[in-house]
Design an enzyme around this catalytic site. Sequence first.
Site, PDB file in Angstrom:
ATOM      1  N   ASP A   1     -45.911 -68.276 -11.588  1.00 27.68           N
ATOM      2  CA  ASP A   1     -47.366 -68.357 -11.724  1.00 27.68           C
ATOM      3  C   ASP A   1     -47.941 -66.961 -11.946  1.00 27.68           C
ATOM      4  OD1 ASP A   1     -47.591 -71.218 -11.041  1.00 27.68           O
ATOM      5  OD2 ASP A   1     -46.933 -70.545  -9.063  1.00 27.68           O
TER       6      ASP A   1
ATOM      7  N   ASP B   1     -51.384 -65.196 -11.071  1.00 22.50           N
ATOM      8  CA  ASP B   1     -52.671 -65.254 -10.379  1.00 22.50           C
ATOM      9  C   ASP B   1     -53.466 -63.983 -10.662  1.00 22.50           C
ATOM     10  OD1 ASP B   1     -51.907 -67.667  -9.340  1.00 22.50           O
ATOM     11  OD2 ASP B   1     -51.215 -66.830  -7.439  1.00 22.50           O
TER      12      ASP B   1
ATOM     13  N   ASP C   1     -51.260 -61.448   2.516  1.00 24.55           N
ATOM     14  CA  ASP C   1     -50.364 -61.728   3.643  1.00 24.55           C
ATOM     15  C   ASP C   1     -49.281 -60.673   3.822  1.00 24.55           C
ATOM     16  OD1 ASP C   1     -49.081 -62.453   1.294  1.00 24.55           O
ATOM     17  OD2 ASP C   1     -48.830 -64.560   1.842  1.00 24.55           O
TER      18      ASP C   1
END
Length: 448
Positions: A54, A56, A137
């Site tokens: 992906d 992002d 994170d």
Amino acid sequence: MDQYKIPRDKHSISRANIDDNALKVLYRLHNAGFRALLVGGAVRDLLLGLKPKDFDITTNATPEEIKALFRNCRLIGRRFRLAHILFGREVIEVATFRGPHDQQSAQDKQKVKQSQGGMLLRDNVYGSLEEDAERRDFTVNALYYDIADFALYDFCNGMQDLKDRKLTLIGDPDVRYREDPVRMLRAIRFTAKLDLEISPECAEPIRRLANLLQDIPAARHFDEVIKLLLSGQGLQTYRLLKEYKLLQVLFPILFKDGEDDTAHAMIEKALIDTDKRIGQGKRVTPAYIYAVLLWYPVEQRAHAISCEGGMEYHDAFLLAMNEVLSIQVKSIAIPKRFTATIRDIWMLQLRLPRFGGKRAQRVYQHIKFRAAFDFLSLRAHIENDKELHVLVAWWQEYQQENPLPVHQHGRIRINKASEKKPESTSYAHKKRKYKSKKRSASTETPDA
């Protein structure tokens, strides 16, 4: 900010390796006067020489401003407001820079909300690029690629952690895990996927806080388990989940009566085969893995029902399937399209040993026959049962003599040679012996 900037000639990321649609979104945001940066796993994987799954993007444009720029945009999420830019089936996710929620005024509860345990229930506080990095994170996911000058930004020492092959959480681990307990699952996934070593301060709270995963919606758990077990590193991920006491929360039924070594051996062998298929670019289905994970709880429960109530094993098996799936969906919301396949695989285990007359043809024509046969082969391998091996060999020969795919060519002609029976067909379902005294009271053959 310059101290965090890594110029283009000091890193290896090239636009040639970035998805074309992601570049379109980056440039449109940039040309409209907004900051636009590739972020997270895409940057991390490009630096590691991997192909990102992906792409992002993060920006200082608000979700409403993003939507105004793209006709193919839809806004999603209440907990985190995101923009999805659609290019056919491909989705480019765009998020606005996030700010520190602890500084948000108490009256603005529409933007931020936390549970009593510290979990973030709503978090739409916007901030600067530096503040956004602090909200990520892990340090290796807090790397940014700026389309304006092709530079990298590293606010959290992520480049050094990548070099050291170390996974480090940003901020206080206790606080960050309580904000979003799924971060514990992500820690395990990145450790296995990227062959990283989880830092001691990142690892220590996981066993202690594992039960916080019970507060996560079951539907979200399903998506996370797919990423964990069907990403090509399923075996290593499974072992880490078990080591850190997370598997016990996701699949409590596996540990209801203590650990079953045979069940775990079957799961590990299935994950080895699945990792191999993924490595070869072959298709895998979550239903097969779930069927393996829950097989022995179903079989054990079926024997208990049959012994305790004097019920025919076939009927007891149907009840056991319903009970086990009902328990499991409370922690992981398995969609019905997958539970239907799981049931088919399980029920065919009762039908595969009974192939007299035209039964073999009907079983062979079942759309889930191949998955059920692979499941039978897996059972034979793990249990090392002679009768199961004979049954597998018979069906293997049957397939060789009837090679045409049923779904393409209709009914299969059965050769005389394929009608021969294996040496031992005195059973319809090979029962596994359990320790319970009650379960040894009945060995009645099911009427499938």
